[in-house]
Design a protein around this motif. Sequence first.
Motif, short mmCIF file in Angstrom:
data_model
loop_
_atom_site.label_atom_id
_atom_site.label_comp_id
_atom_site.label_asym_id
_atom_site.label_seq_id
_atom_site.Cartn_x
_atom_site.Cartn_y
_atom_site.Cartn_z
N MET A 1 -14.92 52.93 5.80
CA MET A 1 -13.73 52.34 5.23
C MET A 1 -13.00 51.61 6.37
SD MET A 1 -10.46 54.27 3.40
CE MET A 1 -11.41 54.87 2.04
N THR B 1 -7.99 49.05 4.31
CA THR B 1 -8.23 49.81 3.08
C THR B 1 -7.68 51.22 3.22
OG1 THR B 1 -10.23 48.51 2.68
CG2 THR B 1 -10.02 50.59 1.47
N PHE B 2 -7.92 51.83 4.40
CA PHE B 2 -7.40 53.17 4.66
C PHE B 2 -5.88 53.19 4.57
CE2 PHE B 2 -5.53 56.10 7.75
CZ PHE B 2 -5.96 57.31 7.22
N ASN C 1 -3.85 51.15 3.01
CA ASN C 1 -3.41 50.95 1.62
C ASN C 1 -3.56 52.23 0.81
OD1 ASN C 1 -2.72 48.25 2.02
ND2 ASN C 1 -4.70 47.47 1.32
N LYS C 2 -4.67 52.91 0.99
CA LYS C 2 -4.90 54.16 0.26
C LYS C 2 -3.88 55.22 0.68
CE LYS C 2 -7.45 56.12 -2.73
NZ LYS C 2 -7.04 55.93 -4.13
N ALA C 3 -3.63 55.34 1.98
CA ALA C 3 -2.66 56.31 2.46
C ALA C 3 -1.27 56.00 1.92
CB ALA C 3 -2.64 56.32 4.00
N GLN D 1 -0.57 54.45 -0.95
CA GLN D 1 -0.59 54.80 -2.38
C GLN D 1 -0.41 56.30 -2.57
OE1 GLN D 1 -4.33 53.38 -3.85
NE2 GLN D 1 -3.72 51.23 -3.78
N LEU D 2 -1.11 57.08 -1.76
CA LEU D 2 -0.99 58.53 -1.85
C LEU D 2 0.41 58.99 -1.48
CD1 LEU D 2 -4.41 59.57 -0.31
CD2 LEU D 2 -3.70 59.86 -2.69
#
Length: 121
Positions: free
Chosen positions: A1, A5-6, A8-10, A12-13
């Motif tokens: 990843m 991307t990482f 963005n995911k973090a 969102q979480l």
Amino acid sequence: MDQKTFENKAEQLNEKMPEYCPITYSMSIIGSKWKIPILWKLILDDGQHYNHLKRMVGGITNTMLTKSLRELEDDGLILRHSDGTVPPSVTYHLTDLGKDLVYTMEELFDWGQKLHAAHEE
């Protein structure tokens, strides 16, 4: 990843994080040394007798297997089924809640293979 991307995911979480930490709560249910291996063996072959589970998990004491099975049952992840026979015949099965872990366990399985391969290089 990749890093973007990482991040963005973090983010969102972090945005959907409740007051309690779901990871910490989940680990309080399944985080002991033996519960994940027990659940994994039941995912692979549901409906196991105590002694077969003990052999499949390997290295677990009777005390820890009994304790872990009771806690998993209390938390609604497994069901203890007794046939009511003499001698007693008891099997352990995943509940629907326990079966929900199949996707998480598959991700752990894949990650473990990836990690193992990286360490083998």
